[in-house]
Design an enzyme around this catalytic site. Structure first.
Site, PDB file in Angstrom:
ATOM      1  CG  HIS A  74      74.039   4.656  43.904  1.00 51.77           C
ATOM      2  ND1 HIS A  74      74.219   5.077  45.208  1.00 51.77           N
ATOM      3  CD2 HIS A  74      75.203   4.899  43.265  1.00 51.77           C
ATOM      4  CE1 HIS A  74      75.443   5.550  45.351  1.00 51.77           C
ATOM      5  NE2 HIS A  74      76.074   5.445  44.198  1.00 51.77           N
ATOM      6  CG  HIS A 134      76.953   6.174  48.632  1.00 52.54           C
ATOM      7  ND1 HIS A 134      76.140   7.240  48.915  1.00 52.54           N
ATOM      8  CD2 HIS A 134      77.834   6.606  47.691  1.00 52.54           C
ATOM      9  CE1 HIS A 134      76.490   8.280  48.166  1.00 52.54           C
ATOM     10  NE2 HIS A 134      77.511   7.913  47.409  1.00 52.54           N
ATOM     11  CG  HIS A 178      83.146   1.726  46.282  1.00 55.36           C
ATOM     12  ND1 HIS A 178      82.097   1.393  45.463  1.00 55.36           N
ATOM     13  CD2 HIS A 178      83.038   3.069  46.499  1.00 55.36           C
ATOM     14  CE1 HIS A 178      81.373   2.465  45.210  1.00 55.36           C
ATOM     15  NE2 HIS A 178      81.920   3.503  45.821  1.00 55.36           N
TER      16      HIS A 178
END
Length: 283
Positions: free
Chosen positions: A55, A114, A162
């Site tokens: 992230h 994401h 994921h």
């Protein structure tokens, strides 16, 4: 600046100097590599690293990469979520793309939830790209994200993805045939990126993450593992303050590898040793 991939990997502080031209060059070189990769990447290795969400936390990513290079691992699997929320989202994804160019056979970058426009609209990456380049430049990344593989199978018995198992996914082989999509609409692919395991439930139950997303119980995992000869499932997608969590009697390992997040995290990665041990390691 002149594009030198090896120098970028060895001196990550320079990654922030990349302009639109250099980023396009990296993307143009890495795209054919990703296009040739199967959606289920198979690895037969002795020693490999597994990395959870990063992230945009380049300060967590760089020591992980140093460890990978110094200890001469056979491979490293990043489990997705390279952008959104963090302070260095563009730098983080560009750094990992440079690493992929430098070691295309050893570095696997799985797609996370994401790495989709759906998440990037709400959690910051589109705005980050727009503020540094333009809104249209985001399309360079979104198209690239669609080529990322969805899962990896290590030594025929460790499945890496994921999110989690999906309704309608009966075999590992099905992952190989999932479509390439920028905006993810295929329900199995969507769930692979978004679903979570949960203790104390049976089957699938609706998730509070949103429509079409589910929690899955131990029975779902055990049935899938038995039918596909899976020993472990390694995934990311959830933040834990201690950086990791074991589900279902130590059969699913969830990793979170960003120290700097919305909350401080004692970030972790994992290592498969030549002896077959799966060990959790601090970042």
């Amino acid at each position: 600046m002149n594009l030198n991939v090896e120098q970028l990997v060895n001196k990550p502080m320079n990654i922030g100097e990349l302009g639109e031209k250099e980023i396009r060059e990296i993307v143009s070189k890495v795209t054919p590599i990703l296009e040739k990769e199967p959606k289920l990447v198979k690895f037969d290795v002795d020693k490999i690293l597994f990395v959870g969400d990063t992230h945009g936390d380049l300060e967590s990513t760089t020591p992980i990469v140093r460890r990978f290079l110094k200890e001469q691992y056979d491979g490293v699997i990043f489990l997705g979520d390279y952008v959104d929320r963090g302070l260095m989202q563009i730098e983080n994804i560009n750094y990992l793309l440079a690493l992929k160019l430098l070691h295309p056979e050893k570095v696997i970058l799985l797609r996370g939830n994401h790495e989709t426009p759906l998440a990037n609209r709400y959690y910051g990456f589109i705005d980050e790209v727009a503020s540094n380049f333009s809104t249209e430049f985001y399309n360079v990344y979104s198209k690239l994200f669609s080529y990322l593989p969805y899962a990896s199978l290590v030594n025929g018995e460790i499945l890496c993805l994921h999110g989690g198992l999906a309704k309608g996914l009966a075999t590992v082989k099905q992952i190989e045939d999932l479509p390439i999509e920028v905006e993810v609409s295929n329900p199995i692919l969507f769930q692979l990126l978004w679903n979570d395991p949960r203790e104390g439930i049976k089957g699938f139950t609706p998730s509070d993450r949103g429509d079409g997303i589910f929690f899955f119980g131990k029975d779902v995992y055990e049935n899938f593992a038995k039918n596909n000869s899976i020993k472990y499932l390694i995934r990311a997608h959830e933040v834990f303050r201690n950086g990791f969590h074991w589900y279902f009697d130590d059969s699913i390992l969830s990793l979170f590898s960003a120290k700097q997040y919305t909350v401080p995290v004692a970030a972790k990665i994992a290592e498969l040793t030549p002896q077959g041990d799966l060990t959790v390691i601090p970042v």
